[in-house]
Design an enzyme around this catalytic site. Structure first.
Site, PDB file in Angstrom:
ATOM      1  N   ARG A  98       0.841  -1.205   0.000  1.00 49.45           N
ATOM      2  CA  ARG A  98       0.000   0.000   0.000  1.00 49.45           C
ATOM      3  C   ARG A  98       0.875   1.254   0.000  1.00 49.45           C
ATOM      4  NH1 ARG A  98      -4.918   1.068  -1.460  1.00 49.45           N
ATOM      5  NH2 ARG A  98      -5.739  -0.690  -0.223  1.00 49.45           N
TER       6      ARG A  98
ATOM      7  N   HIS B 274       0.232   3.849 -10.333  1.00 52.76           N
ATOM      8  CA  HIS B 274      -0.666   4.231  -9.227  1.00 52.76           C
ATOM      9  C   HIS B 274       0.133   5.006  -8.168  1.00 52.76           C
ATOM     10  CE1 HIS B 274      -3.895   4.080  -6.383  1.00 52.76           C
ATOM     11  NE2 HIS B 274      -4.493   3.009  -6.889  1.00 52.76           N
TER      12      HIS B 274
ATOM     13  N   GLU C 184      -2.207   9.646 -11.040  1.00 52.03           N
ATOM     14  CA  GLU C 184      -1.738   8.459 -11.741  1.00 52.03           C
ATOM     15  C   GLU C 184      -1.806   8.623 -13.262  1.00 52.03           C
ATOM     16  OE1 GLU C 184      -4.082   5.159 -10.242  1.00 52.03           O
ATOM     17  OE2 GLU C 184      -4.586   6.353  -8.463  1.00 52.03           O
TER      18      GLU C 184
ATOM     19  N   ARG D  61       1.339  -6.004  -9.853  1.00 51.01           N
ATOM     20  CA  ARG D  61       1.754  -5.390  -8.587  1.00 51.01           C
ATOM     21  C   ARG D  61       1.921  -6.400  -7.451  1.00 51.01           C
ATOM     22  NH1 ARG D  61      -3.346  -2.408  -5.773  1.00 51.01           N
ATOM     23  NH2 ARG D  61      -4.855  -4.110  -5.955  1.00 51.01           N
TER      24      ARG D  61
ATOM     25  N   ASP E  23     -12.371  10.068  -6.714  1.00 55.02           N
ATOM     26  CA  ASP E  23     -11.996   8.908  -7.519  1.00 55.02           C
ATOM     27  C   ASP E  23     -12.416   9.210  -8.953  1.00 55.02           C
ATOM     28  OD1 ASP E  23     -11.270   6.475  -8.521  1.00 55.02           O
ATOM     29  OD2 ASP E  23     -12.500   5.276  -7.169  1.00 55.02           O
TER      30      ASP E  23
END
Length: 340
Positions: free
Chosen positions: A78, A179, A283, A101, A224
């Site tokens: 994270r 990200h 991103e 990832r 978002d």
């Protein structure tokens, strides 16, 4: 007669030689530590091919990694810069944001030539190929090459090269994102320049499409969004730290903004309840229009990050996007370009 000797004066960070060191973190995961001669540094974990640290010449951490991040497979780490491939978001049978990832990457000992500046000498090349299990959930053969580099001026550069290596003649399509979690003083003190007037898809409002109305973007609640056809340069201005992150991208038409805010973080085991205040994801991405590669074809996507002092004051900038960006970035980009 007694004699005394003076120990040699230790070299300052600016006098150290550049280095690339392969080591292990506290959790036992392998990582590569890049150190530039003037004191800039970055860390890249082989798990996820993920940058987990980027520090300036004063040792300030510029990326956010949660204090509750799990450095243990199969959970993704994270923070830092997770790589979303072969999908961004959640679709079909693939896990959210794909599998790149949370796979182990290898050091790429024989990469093809990268047409980059010869001034950049501090870098590592990684490679990811699908496992048999990966081919069951995404039945396509590929080679994903990643270069992570530190420029002489401390810029952090990520270059991804993805090649279709299918032998059955099939093309494949994918979506992608770097990200990137930026470390900020307080989310309420952050302002984004470069995305005004753009269309965006709002994931909090049923993925409806809207047009950005503000002169710049500030944050007062969860966000978002995917901004479409975003410019090659975006500025993330941290008023309190008087720091501007300059994000430059190539091959990645979109830009995602994400902050989970307080309610959502309470349901995230690997994210502290108050940590949303000190991070923002901006991103570079290719989401709206998937990238399609025929066998033998290769795609390249690049992100370059700079962190420069700023004394930005609201209202002093021309709202015209190109002029605005030129005012914010001219000094930073001139210095970065001269160093790269």
């Amino acid at each position: 007669m007694a004699t005394t000797s003076t120990p040699p004066t230790p070299k300052s960070p600016r006098q150290q030689a550049s280095s690339v060191e392969r080591t292990k973190g506290p959790s036992g995961l392998e990582k590569v530590v890049l150190r530039e001669a003037r004191g800039f540094s970055a860390e890249v974990h082989l798990y996820g091919g993920q940058v987990t640290s980027w520090k300036n010449d004063r040792g300030d951490e510029l990326l956010f990694v949660s204090n509750k991040a799990t450095f243990k497979p199969p959970k993704a780490i994270r923070g830092g810069i997770p790589i979303c491939f072969p999908q961004f978001g959640t679709h079909g049978n693939l896990e959210k944001h794909g599998f790149a990832r949370n796979r182990f990457w290898a050091i790429d000992d024989n990469p093809p030539p990268f047409p980059e500046s010869t001034a950049v000498k501090t870098f590592v090349d990684l490679i990811l190929k699908p496992s048999e299990e990966d081919l069951k959930i995404w039945p396509h053969s590929f080679e994903f090459r990643l270069r992570v580099a530190l420029g002489p001026g401390g810029d952090l550069v990520l270059i991804s090269r993805i090649r279709n290596t299918n032998t059955d003649g099939r093309p494949f399509s994918f979506t992608f994102a770097y990200h990137t979690y930026f470390s900020v003083s307080d989310i309420s003190e952050v302002r984004i320049e470069g995305l005004e007037t753009l269309d965006y898809i709002d994931y909090l409002r049923g993925k409806e499409r809207f047009t950005e109305q503000g002169d710049a973007i500030v944050f007062e609640s969860e966000v978002d969004k995917i901004y479409l056809d975003a410019p090659a340069k975006i500025a993330i201005i941290d008023h309190e730290k008087k720091r501007t992150f300059v994000l430059r991208k190539d091959g990645l038409p979109d830009a995602v903004l994400w902050n989970p805010w307080d309610k959502k973080t309470k349901n995230m085991q690997d994210f502290g309840d108050e940590e949303y205040k000190h991070m923002l994801c901006v991103e570079p991405a290719a989401v709206e229009m998937p990238i399609t590669l025929k066998p033998g074809e290769e795609w390249k996507g690049k992100m370059e990050l700079s962190a420069v002092p700023s004394s930005y004051c609201s209202g002093q900038l021309d709202p015209d996007k190109e002029h605005l960006m030129a005012l914010i970035l001219s000094g930073a980009l001139a210095g970065a370009d001269a160093a790269s």
